[in-house]
Design a protein around this motif. Sequence first.
Motif, PDB file in Angstrom:
ATOM      1  N   GLU A  31      -3.107  16.107  -0.136  1.00 55.96           N
ATOM      2  CA  GLU A  31      -2.348  15.476  -0.059  1.00 55.96           C
ATOM      3  C   GLU A  31      -1.018  17.402  -0.477  1.00 55.96           C
ATOM      4  O   GLU A  31      -0.027  17.632   0.211  1.00 55.96           O
ATOM      5  CB  GLU A  31      -1.165  15.020  -1.190  1.00 55.96           C
ATOM      6  CG  GLU A  31      -1.456  13.213  -1.166  1.00 55.96           C
ATOM      7  CD  GLU A  31      -1.624  12.595  -1.776  1.00 55.96           C
ATOM      8  OE1 GLU A  31      -1.200  13.048  -3.352  1.00 55.96           O
ATOM      9  OE2 GLU A  31      -1.007  11.101  -1.910  1.00 55.96           O
ATOM     10  N   LEU A  32      -1.681  17.610  -1.650  1.00 60.49           N
ATOM     11  CA  LEU A  32      -1.157  19.069  -1.677  1.00 60.49           C
ATOM     12  C   LEU A  32      -1.346  19.994  -0.594  1.00 60.49           C
ATOM     13  O   LEU A  32      -0.591  21.085  -0.071  1.00 60.49           O
ATOM     14  CB  LEU A  32      -1.954  19.987  -2.795  1.00 60.49           C
ATOM     15  CG  LEU A  32      -1.182  21.627  -3.220  1.00 60.49           C
ATOM     16  CD1 LEU A  32      -0.387  21.896  -3.982  1.00 60.49           C
ATOM     17  CD2 LEU A  32      -2.098  22.157  -4.247  1.00 60.49           C
ATOM     18  N   ALA A  37       1.141  23.381   4.495  1.00 57.76           N
ATOM     19  CA  ALA A  37       1.364  23.563   5.606  1.00 57.76           C
ATOM     20  C   ALA A  37       3.005  22.949   6.221  1.00 57.76           C
ATOM     21  O   ALA A  37       2.372  23.829   7.947  1.00 57.76           O
ATOM     22  CB  ALA A  37      -0.143  22.297   6.085  1.00 57.76           C
ATOM     23  N   LEU A  38       3.267  22.152   5.783  1.00 59.34           N
ATOM     24  CA  LEU A  38       4.661  21.580   6.253  1.00 59.34           C
ATOM     25  C   LEU A  38       5.604  22.369   6.577  1.00 59.34           C
ATOM     26  O   LEU A  38       6.465  22.727   7.146  1.00 59.34           O
ATOM     27  CB  LEU A  38       5.164  20.215   5.551  1.00 59.34           C
ATOM     28  CG  LEU A  38       4.849  18.698   6.286  1.00 59.34           C
ATOM     29  CD1 LEU A  38       5.035  17.999   5.217  1.00 59.34           C
ATOM     30  CD2 LEU A  38       4.788  18.881   7.660  1.00 59.34           C
ATOM     31  N   ALA A  43       5.328  24.010  12.546  1.00 59.92           N
ATOM     32  CA  ALA A  43       4.736  22.856  11.812  1.00 59.92           C
ATOM     33  C   ALA A  43       5.631  21.551  12.548  1.00 59.92           C
ATOM     34  O   ALA A  43       7.095  21.693  12.268  1.00 59.92           O
ATOM     35  CB  ALA A  43       4.337  22.495  10.555  1.00 59.92           C
ATOM     36  N   ASN A  44       4.794  20.465  13.183  1.00 60.36           N
ATOM     37  CA  ASN A  44       5.986  19.468  13.130  1.00 60.36           C
ATOM     38  C   ASN A  44       5.093  18.648  12.593  1.00 60.36           C
ATOM     39  O   ASN A  44       6.034  17.948  12.394  1.00 60.36           O
ATOM     40  CB  ASN A  44       4.756  19.048  15.253  1.00 60.36           C
ATOM     41  CG  ASN A  44       6.079  18.128  15.610  1.00 60.36           C
ATOM     42  OD1 ASN A  44       5.360  16.768  14.762  1.00 60.36           O
ATOM     43  ND2 ASN A  44       6.296  18.098  16.547  1.00 60.36           N
ATOM     44  N   ARG A  45       4.530  18.139  12.140  1.00 66.93           N
ATOM     45  CA  ARG A  45       3.964  16.970  10.531  1.00 66.93           C
ATOM     46  C   ARG A  45       2.060  17.433  10.640  1.00 66.93           C
ATOM     47  O   ARG A  45       1.624  18.253  11.307  1.00 66.93           O
ATOM     48  CB  ARG A  45       4.239  15.447  11.799  1.00 66.93           C
ATOM     49  CG  ARG A  45       2.637  15.852  12.478  1.00 66.93           C
ATOM     50  CD  ARG A  45       3.306  14.072  13.465  1.00 66.93           C
ATOM     51  NE  ARG A  45       2.188  13.571  14.504  1.00 66.93           N
ATOM     52  CZ  ARG A  45       2.436  14.160  15.845  1.00 66.93           C
ATOM     53  NH1 ARG A  45       3.566  14.991  15.850  1.00 66.93           N
ATOM     54  NH2 ARG A  45       1.116  13.449  16.575  1.00 66.93           N
ATOM     55  N   THR A  46       1.788  16.308   9.364  1.00 65.93           N
ATOM     56  CA  THR A  46       1.026  16.681   9.105  1.00 65.93           C
ATOM     57  C   THR A  46       0.314  15.198   8.964  1.00 65.93           C
ATOM     58  O   THR A  46       1.096  13.822   8.605  1.00 65.93           O
ATOM     59  CB  THR A  46       0.462  16.835   7.517  1.00 65.93           C
ATOM     60  OG1 THR A  46       1.158  16.588   6.899  1.00 65.93           O
ATOM     61  CG2 THR A  46       1.193  18.697   7.419  1.00 65.93           C
ATOM     62  N   TYR A  47      -1.275  14.517   8.444  1.00 66.00           N
ATOM     63  CA  TYR A  47      -1.786  13.539   8.666  1.00 66.00           C
ATOM     64  C   TYR A  47      -2.892  13.444   7.795  1.00 66.00           C
ATOM     65  O   TYR A  47      -3.433  14.804   7.863  1.00 66.00           O
ATOM     66  CB  TYR A  47      -1.936  12.811  10.023  1.00 66.00           C
ATOM     67  CG  TYR A  47      -2.863  13.160  11.075  1.00 66.00           C
ATOM     68  CD1 TYR A  47      -4.169  13.235  10.742  1.00 66.00           C
ATOM     69  CD2 TYR A  47      -2.407  14.730  11.536  1.00 66.00           C
ATOM     70  CE1 TYR A  47      -5.103  13.899  11.431  1.00 66.00           C
ATOM     71  CE2 TYR A  47      -3.425  15.817  12.824  1.00 66.00           C
ATOM     72  CZ  TYR A  47      -4.639  15.272  12.454  1.00 66.00           C
ATOM     73  OH  TYR A  47      -5.432  15.681  13.201  1.00 66.00           O
ATOM     74  N   ALA A  48      -2.971  12.245   7.458  1.00 63.77           N
ATOM     75  CA  ALA A  48      -4.760  12.080   6.788  1.00 63.77           C
ATOM     76  C   ALA A  48      -5.462  11.449   7.546  1.00 63.77           C
ATOM     77  O   ALA A  48      -5.110  10.228   8.560  1.00 63.77           O
ATOM     78  CB  ALA A  48      -4.397  11.385   5.605  1.00 63.77           C
ATOM     79  N   SER A  49      -6.517  11.795   8.026  1.00 62.05           N
ATOM     80  CA  SER A  49      -7.219  11.204   8.807  1.00 62.05           C
ATOM     81  C   SER A  49      -8.603  10.750   7.976  1.00 62.05           C
ATOM     82  O   SER A  49      -8.886  11.015   6.360  1.00 62.05           O
ATOM     83  CB  SER A  49      -8.607  12.008   9.559  1.00 62.05           C
ATOM     84  OG  SER A  49      -8.838  12.867   9.306  1.00 62.05           O
ATOM     85  N   GLY A  50      -9.929  10.269   8.399  1.00 62.24           N
ATOM     86  CA  GLY A  50     -10.918  10.160   8.002  1.00 62.24           C
ATOM     87  C   GLY A  50     -11.267   9.053   7.071  1.00 62.24           C
ATOM     88  O   GLY A  50     -10.739   7.772   6.414  1.00 62.24           O
ATOM     89  N   SER A  51     -12.123   9.226   5.749  1.00 61.37           N
ATOM     90  CA  SER A  51     -12.349   8.421   4.634  1.00 61.37           C
ATOM     91  C   SER A  51     -11.154   8.132   3.540  1.00 61.37           C
ATOM     92  O   SER A  51     -11.217   7.062   3.194  1.00 61.37           O
ATOM     93  CB  SER A  51     -13.705   9.069   4.282  1.00 61.37           C
ATOM     94  OG  SER A  51     -14.909   8.564   4.642  1.00 61.37           O
ATOM     95  N   LEU A  52     -10.216   8.486   3.601  1.00 59.22           N
ATOM     96  CA  LEU A  52      -9.583   8.452   2.787  1.00 59.22           C
ATOM     97  C   LEU A  52      -8.383   7.763   2.458  1.00 59.22           C
ATOM     98  O   LEU A  52      -8.309   6.164   2.390  1.00 59.22           O
ATOM     99  CB  LEU A  52      -8.508  10.323   2.096  1.00 59.22           C
ATOM    100  CG  LEU A  52      -8.733  10.818   0.531  1.00 59.22           C
ATOM    101  CD1 LEU A  52      -8.522  11.982   0.855  1.00 59.22           C
ATOM    102  CD2 LEU A  52      -8.767  10.328  -0.140  1.00 59.22           C
ATOM    103  N   GLY A  64     -11.648  16.106   2.187  1.00 66.52           N
ATOM    104  CA  GLY A  64     -10.285  15.349   2.539  1.00 66.52           C
ATOM    105  C   GLY A  64     -10.078  15.674   3.425  1.00 66.52           C
ATOM    106  O   GLY A  64      -9.589  16.540   3.458  1.00 66.52           O
ATOM    107  N   ASP A  65     -10.302  14.744   4.935  1.00 65.70           N
ATOM    108  CA  ASP A  65     -10.105  15.321   5.639  1.00 65.70           C
ATOM    109  C   ASP A  65      -8.134  15.083   6.422  1.00 65.70           C
ATOM    110  O   ASP A  65      -8.049  14.248   6.105  1.00 65.70           O
ATOM    111  CB  ASP A  65     -10.205  14.820   7.212  1.00 65.70           C
ATOM    112  CG  ASP A  65     -12.060  14.920   6.898  1.00 65.70           C
ATOM    113  OD1 ASP A  65     -12.337  15.830   6.249  1.00 65.70           O
ATOM    114  OD2 ASP A  65     -12.666  14.457   7.251  1.00 65.70           O
ATOM    115  N   GLY A  66      -8.001  15.717   7.002  1.00 63.05           N
ATOM    116  CA  GLY A  66      -6.451  16.046   7.875  1.00 63.05           C
ATOM    117  C   GLY A  66      -6.523  16.671   8.677  1.00 63.05           C
ATOM    118  O   GLY A  66      -6.931  17.176   9.060  1.00 63.05           O
ATOM    119  N   GLY A  67      -4.969  16.303   8.751  1.00 64.23           N
ATOM    120  CA  GLY A  67      -5.248  17.537  10.175  1.00 64.23           C
ATOM    121  C   GLY A  67      -3.080  18.074  10.191  1.00 64.23           C
ATOM    122  O   GLY A  67      -1.838  17.728   9.639  1.00 64.23           O
TER     123      GLY A  67
END
Length: 342
Positions: A31-32, A37-38, A43-52, A64-67
Motif C-alpha cells: 500500500e505504501l 507510485a501514483l 501514472a494512470n492507476r495502481t493495483y494489487a495482484s497475486g496472493s494478497l 507483495g505483488d502489484g502494478g
Amino acid sequence: MTSHTEDILNYVRAQIDAHPEAVAEARQRLELTRKIALRFPGANRTYASGSLPQHTFIHPVGDGDGGLVLDRRYYPKLGPDGDGETPQTIIPDLCSHLGPEIREVYPGARCGKSKRGPKISFGEPVDGQDPTVDLVLALTRKDGTGLWIPNLNTNRWEASDPERHIELFISGGQSLRRTRRRVIRLLKAWNKQYASPAFSSHNLTVWAWEFVQSGTGLARAFSTVLSDAAERVSSGAATTDPAGVSPNVRLLQSRNVAVKRLRVAADGLAMALRHDDDRDAVSSGLSKVFFKYLDDPAAVGVERAVAALRRNKPISTALLGLAGTSAVVRPTRAYGESRYDR
C-alpha cells in the motif's frame, strides 16, 4: 461424523498458512509503495495482484505483488502501440522516485529490478520474514482489453490482464471463495515440496478457479482439482487464460513430470477419501501428497528414516539400521524429488 481426511488436511493447513503479522506487513508495504507510485509522472492507476487480494499466501510470506499502470499517451515511444521501447530507462527514475519516501518509513529499503519492473526490499524482518514488493510496470493498450507488461529479461512486451484475474479469482459466494482459497494454499504447499516446482502459483490458481465448485468440502474440492488437472495435462490440452488476453498457461517442468506428480497426489488423496473412517489409512494416503509434512504410519525402518530426512529432520544411525556406535545423521539436501518423480 468426523472426516479424518478433512481433519488431517486442516493439520497441514496449520503448518503452511501464512502468519497474520507477516501478511499485514506485506499489505502495508504494498500500500505504501502504490501510494508513492501514483505520484510518478504519467501514472494512470495502481493495483494489487497475486496472493494478497486473493488471501492465498502460505508461510513464509514472500512478495507483495502489484502494478503501476502508465498512460501510454504520456510515454508515446513505449510498448507495441508506440515504438516498442521497454521501460528499461524508466525503472531507475521510478526507483529514484520511490526510494526516498519509502526510506522515510523503512530506512534500510532498497529498490532494484525484477522481470517486470522495480523490486523493493525493506531490510526490516517481521516474524522472521521480510516481504518484498514486486511492482509490475504496466502500460495501457490502444486496442483490446488488459495491459502491456514488459519482460525485461527478453526486452519484449506481453499482453496480460492481472486486474481481471483478481476479479475472477475472488468471485463467487463466501463459501466457494473460502474453499477455493484453502485449496490454493494446499496446492502451493504441495507444489513447493519439490526442489523444482512443476507449476506456477498462477497455474494452480487458475485450476482452482476452474475446478472448485460450490457446495464441495475442502477434501473433495482438493481431490477434484488434482484429478481434473492430471487428466488435462495428460491429454495435452491447454490451460487457457481466464481473462482471454495472455497466452496459454505454461508448465514449469516437462509434461511427463507434471503428470506424474499430479497423479501421485491425486491417488494419495483418493486413497484417503476411500478410507475416510480409518485415520491410519488416511494418514498413509495423505503422506504421499504432503511428504514433507506427514509421516506414513505404515512405513517402517529405513523407509520411516528416509521420510524423516525428507522433512529435514535429523535421525539416528540406529534407525537407519547401521551397525556401530549410534550417531545422528543430519539432512544435507531436500529429499522427495526422486521418489515421487520416478
